[in-house]
Write a protein that holds these residues in place. Structure first.
Motif, PDB file in Angstrom:
ATOM      1  N   ARG A 149      31.943  -2.504  59.506  1.00 25.87           N
ATOM      2  CA  ARG A 149      31.038  -1.696  60.317  1.00 25.87           C
ATOM      3  C   ARG A 149      29.852  -2.562  60.714  1.00 25.87           C
ATOM      4  O   ARG A 149      29.157  -3.108  59.864  1.00 25.87           O
ATOM      5  CB  ARG A 149      30.569  -0.488  59.516  1.00 25.87           C
ATOM      6  CG  ARG A 149      29.693   0.448  60.327  1.00 25.87           C
ATOM      7  CD  ARG A 149      29.337   1.671  59.541  1.00 25.87           C
ATOM      8  NE  ARG A 149      30.502   2.553  59.505  1.00 25.87           N
ATOM      9  CZ  ARG A 149      30.421   3.856  59.396  1.00 25.87           C
ATOM     10  NH1 ARG A 149      29.248   4.432  59.273  1.00 25.87           N
ATOM     11  NH2 ARG A 149      31.498   4.592  59.372  1.00 25.87           N
ATOM     12  N   LYS A 150      29.651  -2.674  62.001  1.00 25.36           N
ATOM     13  CA  LYS A 150      28.533  -3.433  62.556  1.00 25.36           C
ATOM     14  C   LYS A 150      27.230  -2.833  62.018  1.00 25.36           C
ATOM     15  O   LYS A 150      27.090  -1.609  61.966  1.00 25.36           O
ATOM     16  CB  LYS A 150      28.591  -3.327  64.084  1.00 25.36           C
ATOM     17  CG  LYS A 150      27.623  -4.169  64.823  1.00 25.36           C
ATOM     18  CD  LYS A 150      27.891  -4.009  66.327  1.00 25.36           C
ATOM     19  CE  LYS A 150      26.923  -4.817  67.136  1.00 25.36           C
ATOM     20  NZ  LYS A 150      27.221  -4.679  68.571  1.00 25.36           N
ATOM     21  N   PRO A 151      26.261  -3.654  61.614  1.00 25.01           N
ATOM     22  CA  PRO A 151      24.998  -3.105  61.122  1.00 25.01           C
ATOM     23  C   PRO A 151      24.381  -2.137  62.135  1.00 25.01           C
ATOM     24  O   PRO A 151      24.302  -2.435  63.328  1.00 25.01           O
ATOM     25  CB  PRO A 151      24.115  -4.340  60.931  1.00 25.01           C
ATOM     26  CG  PRO A 151      25.096  -5.463  60.724  1.00 25.01           C
ATOM     27  CD  PRO A 151      26.280  -5.118  61.583  1.00 25.01           C
ATOM     28  N   GLY A 152      24.028  -0.964  61.653  1.00 25.10           N
ATOM     29  CA  GLY A 152      23.398   0.050  62.502  1.00 25.10           C
ATOM     30  C   GLY A 152      24.378   0.951  63.236  1.00 25.10           C
ATOM     31  O   GLY A 152      23.976   1.939  63.853  1.00 25.10           O
ATOM     32  N   ALA A 153      25.668   0.643  63.181  1.00 24.92           N
ATOM     33  CA  ALA A 153      26.658   1.473  63.882  1.00 24.92           C
ATOM     34  C   ALA A 153      26.817   2.805  63.166  1.00 24.92           C
ATOM     35  O   ALA A 153      26.957   2.854  61.956  1.00 24.92           O
ATOM     36  CB  ALA A 153      27.997   0.756  63.951  1.00 24.92           C
ATOM     37  N   GLN A 154      26.773   3.876  63.940  1.00 27.23           N
ATOM     38  CA  GLN A 154      26.938   5.215  63.374  1.00 27.23           C
ATOM     39  C   GLN A 154      28.010   5.954  64.142  1.00 27.23           C
ATOM     40  O   GLN A 154      28.118   5.815  65.366  1.00 27.23           O
ATOM     41  CB  GLN A 154      25.632   5.997  63.434  1.00 27.23           C
ATOM     42  CG  GLN A 154      24.572   5.417  62.532  1.00 27.23           C
ATOM     43  CD  GLN A 154      23.371   6.325  62.441  1.00 27.23           C
ATOM     44  OE1 GLN A 154      23.368   7.427  62.961  1.00 27.23           O
ATOM     45  NE2 GLN A 154      22.344   5.869  61.773  1.00 27.23           N
TER      46      GLN A 154
END
Length: 180
Positions: A149-154
């Motif tokens: 999961r890419k940092p900050g991906a929600q």
């Protein structure tokens, strides 16, 4: 027949060459090796793959400790965008010669295949050497995030269920059984 994932990165170290004081060894994958490993593991480009190891022991038993670190491009499971990710795995592996491994198995009474032994079984010293390239690949694979999961991906769900009643809502209207 497909080659094993570790066949590409082979760095054997002869156990006879390990001094009593121990041996420090660094394994660094070449550009071609990293490209092939990325293909085999289904990742994006691997910017670097380095194993740093300390070997101690005898020709009968070798203890390998250290770390495997990598910079790898993976695809975010939320955004489906590629992003740079890091792998950092601690290594703690024991290798034994075939006779020592048989003695270990007898002493620990290794259970049937479907049971879990109390202690991890050591790896075998093959051809008088331990392959630190194979160790590097194994711990790289263990360190890969299976759901990166890419940092900050929600994950924001925008489904069509808004305003609908849950199929389980009817359960709250059922009469309750008295507890005995």
């Amino acid at each position: 027949m497909t080659a094993a994932p570790d066949a590409l990165l082979s760095r054997p170290v002869a156990v006879a060459d390990i001094p009593a004081s121990g041996l420090e060894v660094t394994v660094e994958a070449s550009d071609a090796e990293r490209a092939e490993l990325a293909r085999r593991f289904g990742t994006g480009p691997i910017a670097r793959l380095v194993g740093s190891f300390n070997l101690t022991g005898t020709s009968e038993r070798v203890h390998v400790t250290g770390t495997v670190e990598a910079g790898v491009t993976q695809t975010c499971v939320v955004t489906l965008e590629p992003f740079a990710n890091k792998v950092s795995e601690a290594v703690d592996v024991t290798f034994m010669s075939a006779p020592a491994l048989e003695r270990w198995r007898a002493a620990f009474e290794v259970p049937e295949e479907d049971e879990t032994p109390a202690e991890d079984e050591p790896d075998e010293i093959l051809g008088g050497a331990v392959d630190l390239g194979a160790v590097t690949v194994e711990f790289f694979a263990l360190g890969l995030d299976p759901y990166p999961r890419k940092p900050g991906a929600q994950f924001d769900y925008e489904g069509g269920d808004e305003g609908k009643t849950s199929p389980f809502a009817v359960l709250k209207n059922l009469p309750r059984r008295e507890e005995e």
